[in-house]
Design an enzyme around this catalytic site. Structure first.
Site, mmCIF file in Angstrom:
data_model
loop_
_atom_site.group_PDB
_atom_site.id
_atom_site.type_symbol
_atom_site.label_atom_id
_atom_site.label_comp_id
_atom_site.label_asym_id
_atom_site.label_seq_id
_atom_site.Cartn_x
_atom_site.Cartn_y
_atom_site.Cartn_z
ATOM 1 C CB SER A 146 3.315 14.195 6.787
ATOM 2 O OG SER A 146 2.665 15.284 6.151
ATOM 3 C CG HIS A 166 -2.075 0.948 1.088
ATOM 4 N ND1 HIS A 166 -1.959 2.305 1.286
ATOM 5 C CD2 HIS A 166 -3.378 0.715 0.757
ATOM 6 C CE1 HIS A 166 -3.135 2.884 1.091
ATOM 7 N NE2 HIS A 166 -4.019 1.935 0.777
ATOM 8 N N PRO A 167 0.566 2.225 -0.876
ATOM 9 C CG PRO A 167 -0.553 3.636 -2.360
ATOM 10 C CD PRO A 167 -0.482 2.217 -1.908
ATOM 11 C CG ASN A 168 -1.649 6.640 1.338
ATOM 12 O OD1 ASN A 168 -2.105 6.199 0.284
ATOM 13 N ND2 ASN A 168 -1.486 7.936 1.559
ATOM 14 C CG ASP A 169 -2.399 1.812 5.024
ATOM 15 O OD1 ASP A 169 -2.547 2.984 5.427
ATOM 16 O OD2 ASP A 169 -3.347 1.077 4.675
ATOM 17 C CG HIS A 216 35.523 55.685 -11.569
ATOM 18 N ND1 HIS A 216 34.326 55.861 -10.898
ATOM 19 C CD2 HIS A 216 36.505 55.810 -10.628
ATOM 20 C CE1 HIS A 216 34.572 56.106 -9.618
ATOM 21 N NE2 HIS A 216 35.879 56.060 -9.422
ATOM 22 C CB SER A 276 30.345 36.957 -37.640
ATOM 23 O OG SER A 276 29.471 37.664 -38.485
ATOM 24 C CB SER A 277 26.005 34.206 -39.898
ATOM 25 O OG SER A 277 25.327 35.437 -39.678
ATOM 26 C CB VAL A 303 37.122 34.474 -32.936
ATOM 27 C CG1 VAL A 303 36.996 33.507 -31.768
ATOM 28 C CG2 VAL A 303 37.632 33.759 -34.180
ATOM 29 C CD GLU A 331 29.288 37.001 -26.161
ATOM 30 O OE1 GLU A 331 28.759 36.153 -26.912
ATOM 31 O OE2 GLU A 331 29.877 38.016 -26.585
#
Length: 473
Positions: free
Chosen positions: A133, A123-126, A182, A312-313, A319, A325
């Site tokens: 819980s 039984h999954p619970n018992d 800066h 780049s295409s 490069v 990134e």
């Protein structure tokens, strides 16, 4: 077409896929939450399996479960922990805030699999959920999965990155470059000193993560519904935590205060904060290196990153700093995840946090992404990075800020005059100092030795304190 079987729960009958290990409550949750299409992360499910296995073993040791069903449950739960049944956990992240649906998903899968092993119903619970819980299981699993992920994935990845950065710090110790504050030219600095700073940032990040682990290692298990421990053995929580500690090598213990452990998720937020701090550090490092790599002709070009793919295409030969990134994007995602974790932790009310799946998903994703990105950054960017020493030295010689080292000899105002002429006429400070002061060539060479300027007290003279001060950054 998919065939179905009929399962029953306390609300009635439900059609479940015939070959599924899960049962009625899982199926209801699948139907109730078609939201993101994304289940909880595998590492969470695996930790849930580990907890269920430990619970079965403890219940047998305490004489609360017969050896045969307890053994079958432990074996089935071990399979969940090993990832064998990941596909049997389809419930969306955005579900009941306690994670009850996922806890019952585990109970149903383990019960059905244990029944197959044993040849009689479980039984999954018992049986599987005995002494537990959702309200203490899910917070415990959140802590276990996060602690394991941080300790076994993120910290080792950062240790690798820290070692590579420290090696570059040693290799670049003799490379003198222009410092910048800066974003403007400042006094000279060694490239090795900058990389030593980066290595120290990562080292501090590792320490912060380690400091977050003890709180994550406190587990709510044993508190059951609201922290009082109703319907569980007084020794249950301590023993389950001890088994998880032995399995993982991490110092898991039963929570000192179950009401805190179930009503809040402060430990998860602190861990997420430590992860965010590391992400912020790595973003700074990646952004710095991306800037120093800019060029190759019209940027700083102080360092060169390994070329890993065309950039780049449309522009031949370009490069891009793609690894930096990628790391910056991961940092942005981690920042957003931390905001979600923060809101999730704030969402706790009275005796239970009810945003547990959200917290778990975001924290675990942050750890996973940052660990992967840190390792890629170390191996594909930093390890192969080279310094462009001549470029760095050239900037130092033409920088007006070199005049700062003349302050103790000629005063701030005269040095400022030289700096302004250096910029306006594009002439080296060294050359103008010979024309505009009575300093000897030896005094000028000593004062304007870039290496001496990068060391504490390196540009002090016998006159003692600097005349006129050096101003701010």
């Amino acid at each position: 077409m998919t065939s179905f079987r009929v399962e029953k729960d306390t609300m009635g009958e439900v059609q479940v896929p015939a070959d599924a290990l899960y049962g009625a409550q899982t199926q209801r949750a699948v139907e109730n939450f078609p939201i993101s299409g994304r289940p909880l992360p595998p590492e969470f499910i695996h930790a849930l399996g580990s907890l269920k296995r430990a619970a079965a073993e403890v219940n047998q040791e305490l004489g609360l479960l017969d050896p045969k069903p307890a053994g079958a449950i432990a074996k089935a739960a071990g399979e969940v922990a090993a990832g064998t049944w990941d596909a049997e956990f389809p419930i969306d992240v955005f579900q009941t805030g306690s994670g009850t649906s996922t806890n019952m998903n585990a109970n149903e899968v383990i019960a059905r699999r244990a029944a197959q092993i044993l040849g009689t119903p479980v039984h999954p619970n018992d049986h599987v959920n005995f002494g537990q819980s959702s309200n203490d299981v899910i917070p415990s699993v959140l802590h276990v999965s996060a602690a394991i992920a941080i300790a076994s994935r993120l910290i080792p990845a950062l240790e690798r990155l820290q070692a590579v950065l420290a090696e570059k710090a040693r290799a670049f110790d003799g490379v003198i470059k222009t410092g910048r504050t800066h974003m403007m030219d400042a006094t000279p600095i060694r490239l090795g000193q900058e990389f030593g700073g980066y290595a120290s940032m990562v080292e501090h990040g590792i320490a912060r993560l380690k400091a977050a682990l003890p709180d994550l290692c406190e587990l709510a298990v044993g508190g059951t519904a609201v922290g009082t421990g109703l319907n569980t053995h007084p020794e249950f929580g301590r023993r389950v935590a001890a088994k998880l500690a032995k399995e993982s090598g991490l110092p898991f213990v039963e929570a000192k205060n179950h009401f805190e452990a179930q009503g809040s998720q402060d430990a998860a937020l602190a861990a997420s904060g430590a992860v965010l701090t590391v992400a912020s550090s790595l973003m700074k490092i990646a952004a710095d290196i991306r800037l120093m790599n800019s060029g190759p002709r019209c940027g700083l070009a102080e360092v060169t990153l390994p070329a890993v793919q065309p950039g780049s295409s449309i522009m031949p030969g370009k490069v891009n700093p793609v690894i930096c990134e990628a790391l910056l994007q991961v940092g942005a995602q981690v920042t957003g995840n931390h905001a979600a974790v923060t809101l999730g932790v704030q969402g706790g009310q009275l005796d239970l946090n009810t945003m547990l799946p959200l917290i778990a998903d975001n924290l675990l994703e942050s750890v996973r992404l940052l660990a992967n990105a840190a390792r890629v950054f170390a191996d594909k960017a930093i390890a192969g990075l080279v310094a462009n020493e001549e470029t760095c030295r050239g900037y130092v010689e033409i920088s007006p800020s070199m005049a700062t080292a003349l302050n103790p000899l000629i005063g701030y105002d005269k040095a400022a005059e030289i700096a302004k002429r250096s910029f306006k006429e594009r002439r080296p400070v060294r050359e103008l100092a010979g024309e505009m002061t009575k300093l000897t060539p030896k005094q000028i060479d000593e004062a304007l030795d870039p290496r001496r300027q990068t060391e504490p007290g390196g540009h002090e003279t016998d006159r003692g304190a600097r005349a006129g001060g050096s101003g701010g950054g």
